[in-house]
Structure formats: C-alpha cells, structure tokens
Scaffold this motif. Structure first.
Motif, PDB file in Angstrom:
ATOM      1  N   ARG A 118       5.064   7.141   1.766  1.00 48.12           N
ATOM      2  CA  ARG A 118       4.977   6.104   2.795  1.00 48.12           C
ATOM      3  C   ARG A 118       4.448   4.832   2.155  1.00 48.12           C
ATOM      4  O   ARG A 118       3.490   4.871   1.390  1.00 48.12           O
ATOM      5  CB  ARG A 118       4.062   6.564   3.940  1.00 48.12           C
ATOM      6  N   GLN A 148       5.777  11.847   9.755  1.00 42.72           N
ATOM      7  CA  GLN A 148       5.900  12.680  10.946  1.00 42.72           C
ATOM      8  C   GLN A 148       7.359  13.066  11.170  1.00 42.72           C
ATOM      9  O   GLN A 148       8.265  12.300  10.849  1.00 42.72           O
ATOM     10  CB  GLN A 148       5.455  11.900  12.181  1.00 42.72           C
ATOM     11  N   ASP A 165       0.886  -1.152   0.000  1.00 41.09           N
ATOM     12  CA  ASP A 165       0.000   0.000   0.000  1.00 41.09           C
ATOM     13  C   ASP A 165       0.931   1.211   0.000  1.00 41.09           C
ATOM     14  O   ASP A 165       1.980   1.182   0.643  1.00 41.09           O
ATOM     15  CB  ASP A 165      -0.861  -0.006   1.273  1.00 41.09           C
ATOM     16  N   VAL A 166       0.578   2.233  -0.719  1.00 43.08           N
ATOM     17  CA  VAL A 166       1.476   3.394  -0.798  1.00 43.08           C
ATOM     18  C   VAL A 166       0.680   4.681  -0.903  1.00 43.08           C
ATOM     19  O   VAL A 166      -0.393   4.720  -1.510  1.00 43.08           O
ATOM     20  CB  VAL A 166       2.455   3.250  -2.003  1.00 43.08           C
ATOM     21  N   ARG A 167       1.190   5.698  -0.254  1.00 41.63           N
ATOM     22  CA  ARG A 167       0.606   7.035  -0.392  1.00 41.63           C
ATOM     23  C   ARG A 167       1.735   8.050  -0.416  1.00 41.63           C
ATOM     24  O   ARG A 167       2.706   7.908   0.327  1.00 41.63           O
ATOM     25  CB  ARG A 167      -0.268   7.379   0.806  1.00 41.63           C
ATOM     26  N   SER A 168       1.553   9.084  -1.222  1.00 46.20           N
ATOM     27  CA  SER A 168       2.571  10.130  -1.226  1.00 46.20           C
ATOM     28  C   SER A 168       1.922  11.489  -1.323  1.00 46.20           C
ATOM     29  O   SER A 168       0.758  11.619  -1.704  1.00 46.20           O
ATOM     30  CB  SER A 168       3.537   9.922  -2.387  1.00 46.20           C
ATOM     31  N   SER A 169       2.688  12.488  -0.963  1.00 49.62           N
ATOM     32  CA  SER A 169       2.199  13.858  -1.000  1.00 49.62           C
ATOM     33  C   SER A 169       3.265  14.738  -1.630  1.00 49.62           C
ATOM     34  O   SER A 169       4.433  14.660  -1.272  1.00 49.62           O
ATOM     35  CB  SER A 169       1.905  14.334   0.421  1.00 49.62           C
ATOM     36  N   TYR A 226      -2.171   5.129   6.087  1.00 49.59           N
ATOM     37  CA  TYR A 226      -3.242   6.121   6.117  1.00 49.59           C
ATOM     38  C   TYR A 226      -2.718   7.480   5.654  1.00 49.59           C
ATOM     39  O   TYR A 226      -2.899   7.868   4.526  1.00 49.59           O
ATOM     40  CB  TYR A 226      -3.860   6.216   7.518  1.00 49.59           C
ATOM     41  N   SER A 227      -2.035   8.179   6.544  1.00 51.63           N
ATOM     42  CA  SER A 227      -1.587   9.533   6.192  1.00 51.63           C
ATOM     43  C   SER A 227      -0.504   9.487   5.122  1.00 51.63           C
ATOM     44  O   SER A 227       0.379   8.641   5.162  1.00 51.63           O
ATOM     45  CB  SER A 227      -1.050  10.239   7.432  1.00 51.63           C
ATOM     46  N   PRO A 228      -0.574  10.413   4.154  1.00 51.75           N
ATOM     47  CA  PRO A 228       0.478  10.454   3.132  1.00 51.75           C
ATOM     48  C   PRO A 228       1.717  11.192   3.612  1.00 51.75           C
ATOM     49  O   PRO A 228       2.681  11.313   2.860  1.00 51.75           O
ATOM     50  CB  PRO A 228      -0.196  11.223   1.989  1.00 51.75           C
ATOM     51  N   MET A 229       1.693  11.660   4.848  1.00 52.85           N
ATOM     52  CA  MET A 229       2.825  12.476   5.289  1.00 52.85           C
ATOM     53  C   MET A 229       3.600  11.851   6.440  1.00 52.85           C
ATOM     54  O   MET A 229       3.037  11.264   7.354  1.00 52.85           O
ATOM     55  CB  MET A 229       2.329  13.859   5.666  1.00 52.85           C
TER      56      MET A 229
END
Ligand SMILES: Cc1ncc(C[n+]2csc(CCOP(=O)(O)OP(=O)(O)O)c2C)c(N)n1
Lengths: 555, 188
Positions: free
Chosen positions: B55, B66, B34-38, B61-64
């Motif tokens: 990520r 911490q 699973d992948v998310r980016s911003s 969940y969050s694309p950012m």
C-alpha cells in the motif's frame, strides 16, 4: 538515514546501534532473517553471531555472554520460548549483566507454523520479564533500542514480542547507520555467584528483588512515549498494541469516510509496553469513557487486565474485546471495522468475497527433493505401520500424495511419542514383536540435533523398537537453509567439526544402523523390511543433499 | 495521488514475489510516497499459494489490503489469479500472467481463462513468462515484465524513470540488465 527495511532488519539495526556484540538464536519463521542477516554482517561489525543447536542453548549462550559483560541479542520463533523457558525464568531472577534483548516472534494464523497458534505474551507476566510490542519496522528499530536501555538500566532481560505481520512488514525507517569497529569486543567475567547462582535461600531473595525491579520499570512504562494516546474526545475509546494498532487506525479512517464521520474522534491508546502495563495511564484513559474496545490478537490478555483496572477507575465502563473479535486467527482492518461498527451501533456490511471453488495448492516437495525417494518406499513397504511425523520440510509427509503421518507435534517429538506408542502396542515386544503393529518415526537432521537425540536415548534406554528414519538432507531446510552441527560450517561461515549422526546414534546405544543414499531405492526398501523385524530400535540415516541447496552450491 | 493505492501480488512460492515487492516498495519510496508492505517468507511457502500486499500513498497505516479494496491485483500465475479474483472489488483491475503451474487436480488452462474472463473486473491477460522466455531466455523475470506492463498501461501510478531507479537500488549488479530489459519489454 531513511530506507525501506524489513521489520527483522530494523531489529538488527536497532541492536547494532545499541552496541550488541553477541547474537545467538535458533531459526524459525518469522524471525529467521535476524540470525541469517546477522551472520552476513557480524564480522565487519565486530559481532559474534551463532545459530545454536536449539533455543535453550541459544539463550544460555547469551546468558554466558551477558554475565561476561557483553550486550546480546537472542532470536527465535514463538515455540522457541517454550524450549528455552527452563533457563529463561531463572534468568529473570539473576538478572543480566550485559544488556540482553530476546526477540520472540509469534505467527497468528499459523502462516508458517504447524503445531499451535501460540501467544507468547503469557511468558511476560509468568516470568516477570518486561515485554515491548512494536507495530512496524520503525518501531522495531526504536523499541529494540529502548529494550536495550531498559535492560541496561535494570539488569533484566527484555522481550521484544513481534508477529509475522511486523517481522515481515517493510516500510521506510529512519535510523542512524553506525560505523562499528570490526574488532570484536572482549568480555570480562567478574565472579559474582551471589548474583548468578539461583539456590535457596537466595532464590526467594531474588524473587523479591525481581518484583521490586518490575515496580520500578512500571514507573518507566507510565511515562514512556511508547504508550501514546491519539484521536479525539469521543466517549468511546480503543486500547490496542502491536500490529493491531495499524489496522485500528486504518479502520477508523475507513469508517470515518463511510458510516462513522466522528470515527477520527475516537481516542486510541496504543500500548508499547505489554508488561509491565502502565496502569495509571490506562486508568486515566478509561476514566471518562462509556465504552472501550480492546483490540488484540488471539487471547484477551489486555482485556482481562483492563477489566480489573476498570473496577477501580470506572465501574460503569462497558468493555468489548473478545466478545466482538475472534481469539482465532490474525486481525485485520476488516475484522476491526466490523467490531467497531458493533460497538458504535453503526450499520456496516463487510465486503463479501466471491465463492470460487478451486483446489488448494498446498506446499509440496521440491523437484528432486530426496524425500521423494523415501516416502513412497515407507508407504509401500509398511502400509499398515504407525507413522510418527516431525517438523520440517519432511512434514509434507502428512499431505497427499504421501499422507503418511499418524501424529505430529513439535520438533523432536516424533521419536518421543513413537517410543510411547511402541511400548504401548508391544507390551512384551521383544518376544512378541512379530505380527504386532510396527512403528516408524521420521525426523530431519536439524531436528536430530535440536532435540531428537534426547528422544532417541529414551527409546534405547527404555527398550522400545520403533524404526527411526533420519532424513539427513545436510541442512536445516524449511526455515531457509541454516547450517547445523552436521555440516561442518557455522553461521559466520567458519569451518567447524562436522558431527556424525551415525556416530552419535551409535553412541546412544542403537545397534541397527544403516546409512544410505535414498536414491538407491532397493537398498532402502530391503533395509526397511529388515529393520522392521528387529526387536530393538533401529535407525536408517537417509543421506542426500537438499535439491535446492545442491543447485545453489553448483552456481 | 489522492487516495492510497492498494496492490496485491499473488502467485506460487518460489516465483519471485518478494523481489517484485521490493522493486515496487522502492519505487513508491523513490516517488516520495509513504509505503508499507506485508510478505510471507520461508520454504514452507514453497510450491504453495502466496500473497503479498503493498500500500502506498500520503499516509499509510495497515500494511494489508482489505478485501474488495485492491486497485490492482498482479498474479504471476493463472490459477492463483483466479483464486485471488474472489477479493476483487468494483475498482479492482486484474493483471494476470498467462502461465499455469499445474498440479494434480488443477483445472485445465482453457477453463481457468474462461472463468477469469467471467470475472467482473478489467482483465489484462499477458503472456509474460512466454515473452521473457522467448526474448530474454529467462522466465523468472516475468515479474518485472508484468510491472513494466502495469506502468506502461497506467495500471499503477508510477513513472518509468522511478521504477528504473528503484531496480538499480535493489537488484544485484549481476542481474541488473536482465531485470531492466524485462521491465522495458513489458513496458513498450
Ligand atoms: C522449537 C522450534 N523452533 C523452531 C521451529 C521452526 N522450524 C520448523 S521446521 C525447522 C527445521 C527443520 O529442519 P530439519 O529437521 O533439518 O528438517 P528439514 O526441513 O530439512 O526437512 C525449524 C527450525 C519450530 N517449529 N520449533
């Protein structure tokens, strides 16, 4: 199929799958790729797509298409909704015929916005227009489809409200790629002034129809899967929407693995509908809670609504929102973790970033940018002039080493304000202009066509004498090189009439006009000197192509 | 991979961060994560500091990312690498292109390198731009060189074949060889 998509591209897919055939908009960050990319694929999909001259003409174009029975998509950044609001509000009254979705993209933290940290949610309740808030590319796709369904069923425009971290988020999206006919759909305008014209006494009838409609849509919201509850049975709950939901889930995982083992037990109500709100669902959710944390970016709109709902549903409920989360800047996992720790009474020490003192690297003019020739001349020739800035790449005039602008507001506002300044500091300027404060105002070619012309006409009509410098770099540059009426090309790449800024300026009544290439610095310099002595308004059109565009065209 | 992998890309607007992000996103996807980016877009970013987050893992969940949680920071430029190191946590590794885009008032290269060496993170200082310029006559692909380096050194949990497939999926035909060569150059 499943593919990684940018939020904006997922919106495009959702619109295509819903049968959109008319796309209009005005570019801005973070929504611009919707129009840009529609421009590339419109023809093969039988879609008409345009960059309009501003957001108001964009919305009005879509209204025309809708009244002719076509499904439309309007795209704009936050500020765009202010520009088109004059036509948006009556549209809620008349309703749509062909379904219409309006994408409004906010930019919390002002990553690519100068003027304000706008929260466009206010328009939903104000205009009685349903508003959906996706949190990721998958929802961009799904919610766009849902928005079309609602619009179709209830003849209302629906706003898809996004933020930078949604528009510019990439993630895998499951969607069905539609095979569309390249034959454009032809609309059919069936006369119906009763529905399409707002005029009393119809206006008040229409208002009643609108309010009734919203009541019905509320029932849809009550049962919509987009408003979903996850998590367990803890007495502390969270209500959130949009991008904040993703940060909330992350924060709960994070806390769950550190200081709040029961973190995953906190129930979360994620709202897909911002307007109308599913009040019953919210009441049910808060009924048995002791505390609720409302996680939303910028203003606490949900918090206000929920505070009212809690009075009837659970008057002992402790409500947290803006008391623990800032109204300024976008949210992230960390900020929400800290807020959650406060609400749950846990100790949590946030990571401290190291202090490294480094000079800021701010945006700067590109190598070879034509503005490099203009700004130093203005500074040198008129160091004491009052300087009106405007929006675009040209706002780099505000920054060092130029540091020119004395005020900067919104697109086209520079000339508008400069006229007022000019009138104010030169009350009887025609006779007494020598020795008085001089006013210089800049604007880009895109901005000239967007809203600058109106300000120019006001200055001519009401007789003030600023020097207006139009920076005609042959494109709307800052938002990613979109065509505008001065270029002879449309979004779909068709040839069109090239409107002459010089001729328009002349027709607006300006007598002192000079068109020049700013690379001829001496000519620019002597013209500035000459025009600053004029008792009437004067315009210099600095015509030289954007350096990046020139480079790209050469390839 | 048990935990989500957190990656931050940083550099100067116009250096090709978005393309690098696209290849990394696609690789994670090809590997079944699973992948998310911003990312941030727009010419308003041109010439300024830019930062993108990626990520990937079992469920993201969050694309950012911490602050303090990055597994890897890839910096396309020295000063931006040093700036970003403020967010480096205990496990963060820093991969920095030894390349400076100076501006009025920016510190000298030696000073930045000295400060980078003081950062309490594993540091990989790599002359990606120089290598690409010398061997491929094009330094824009320093991005793929750095990715190749990261994969080769095991700084990012990707298989070489997955990256090659991802490059083919997202890079236009015309620039394919150049990008593959840059990746291999960094990898080997
Ligand atoms: C109402 C509104 N719509 C859109 C934008 C986004 N926007 C920022 S700059 C700009 C374009 C400016 O183009 P131009 O006037 O040609 O100036 P340049 O960038 O070429 O200097 C736009 C559309 C905005 N700020 N406000």
């Amino acid at each position: 199929m499943k593919k990684i998509l940018l939020g904006n591209d997922a919106i495009i897919q959702g619109a295509l799958a819903s049968g959109v055939s008319f796309v209009s908009g005005y570019p801005g960050c973070p929504s611009a790729e919707i129009g840009d990319n529609f421009g590339k694929i419109a023809k093969e999909n039988g879609v008409y797509a345009e960059w309009s001259t501003n957001e108001k003409t964009a919305l009005e174009a879509a209204i025309g298409a809708s009244f002719s029975g076509l499904k439309s998509l309007v795209n704009m950044k936050s500020f765009g909704i202010n520009v088109c609001s004059d036509s948006l509000l009556p549209l809620a009254y008349t309703g749509t015929k062909g379904a219409m979705v309006i994408v409004v993209a906010d930019d919390p933290s002002c990553w690519s916005s100068a003027q304000t940290e706008q929260n466009s949610r206010v328009y939903a309740g104000f205009g009685h227009i349903p508003m959906l808030e996706p949190s990721d590319p998958q929802e961009c796709y799904d919610f766009t489809k849902l928005a079309y369904k609602i619009s179709e069923e209830f003849n209302t425009p629906v706003i898809l409200h996004t933020t930078t971290r949604v528009n510019h988020q990439k993630a895998p999206v499951i969607f069905s790629e539609v095979k569309r006919d390249s034959q454009p759909k032809v609309g059919n305008f069936v006369k119906n002034p009763h529905q399409f014209s707002t005029m009393p006494p119809r206006t008040l009838e229409m208002k009643k129809e609108l309010l009734d409609k919203i009541k019905k849509i509320k029932q849809i919201a009550e049962v919509s899967e987009t408003n979903q509850i996850t998590g367990g049975k803890s007495k502390i709950g969270i209500i959130t929407s949009g991008i904040s939901y993703l940060h909330v889930k992350e924060a709960l995982e994070f806390l769950g693995s550190t200081c709040l083992p029961e973190g995953r037990d906190l129930p979360v109500l994620k709202l897909g509908f911002f307007y109308p709100l599913p009040e019953k669902k919210i009441k049910n959710f808060i009924k048995n809670l002791e505390k609720v944390l409302i996680v939303e970016e910028l203003d606490g709109y949900l918090e206000k609504e929920i505070t009212v709902l809690a009075k009837g549903a659970n008057c002992k409920l402790e409500i947290f929102g803006k008391s623990v989360l800032s109204e300024i800047g976008e949210l992230n996992t960390e900020k929400i973790t800290v807020a959650l720790a406060k609400v749950t009474g846990k100790k949590f020490v946030a990571f401290k970033t190291k202090k490294i003192d480094l000079p800021k690297r701010t945006a700067r003019l590109c190598e070879g940018c034509p503005y490099w020739y203009v700004f130093p001349v203005l500074r040198r020739v008129a160091p004491d002039a009052i300087f009106g800035g405007d929006i675009g790449c040209n706002m780099i005039a505000n920054l060092p080493p130029h540091s020119l602008s004395d005020y900067m507001f919104a697109m086209g506002a520079g000339i508008g304000i400069s006229h007022g300044v000019s009138k104010a500091v030169n009350p009887a300027f025609v006779e007494a202009s020598a020795g008085r404060q001089k006013v210089i105002s800049i604007m880009g070619d895109g901005t000239f066509f967007h809203s600058g012309i109106a300000g120019l006409i006001n200055a001519v009509y009401n007789k003030s004498n600023p020097l207006v410098v139009i920076l005609d770099n042959r494109i709307t540059a800052m938002t990613g090189h979109q065509p505008n009426p001065g270029m002879g090309k449309t979004l779909m790449g068709e040839d069109t009439q090239e409107l002459s800024i010089e001729e328009i300026t002349k027709a607006c009544g300006v007598k002192n006009i000079k068109v020049l290439d700013p690379i001829n610095v001496q000519e620019l310099e002597s013209t500035v000197k000459e025009f600053l002595e004029k008792g009437e308004i004067s315009v210099i059109i600095c015509k030289r192509i954007c350096a990046l565009l020139a480079k790209r065209q050469a390839k | 991979m048990e935990k989500t992998f957190n990656l931050i890309l940083t550099g100067v607007g116009g250096q090709g961060i978005i393309t690098l992000l696209q290849v990394i996103d696609e690789t994670a996807f090809v590997e079944g994560y699973d992948v998310r980016s911003s990312e941030l877009h727009g010419l308003s970013q041109r010439g300024g500091s830019v930062e993108a987050h990626i990520r990937f893992g079992r469920k993201v969940y969050s694309p950012m990312v911490q602050n303090g949680q990055a597994d890897l920071i890839i910096a396309l430029e020295l000063l931006e690498g040093l700036r970003e190191s403020a967010k480096a946590g205990g496990k963060t590794r820093l991969l920095v292109n030894e390349y400076l885009l100076p501006f009025i008032g920016s510190p000298a290269k030696e000073e930045i390198v000295k400060d980078l060496n003081k950062v309490k993170s594993e540091l990989y200082l790599v002359p990606a731009s120089q290598e690409c310029k010398d061997k491929l006559q094009n330094d824009v692909v320093c991005t793929l060189y750095l990715l190749g380096y990261a994969v080769g050194k095991g700084l990012i949990p990707f298989k070489k074949e997955s990256v090659l497939r991802a490059i083919k999926n997202v890079i236009p035909e015309k620039y394919l060889d150049l990008n593959i060569n840059a990746f291999k150059l960094g990898h080997d």
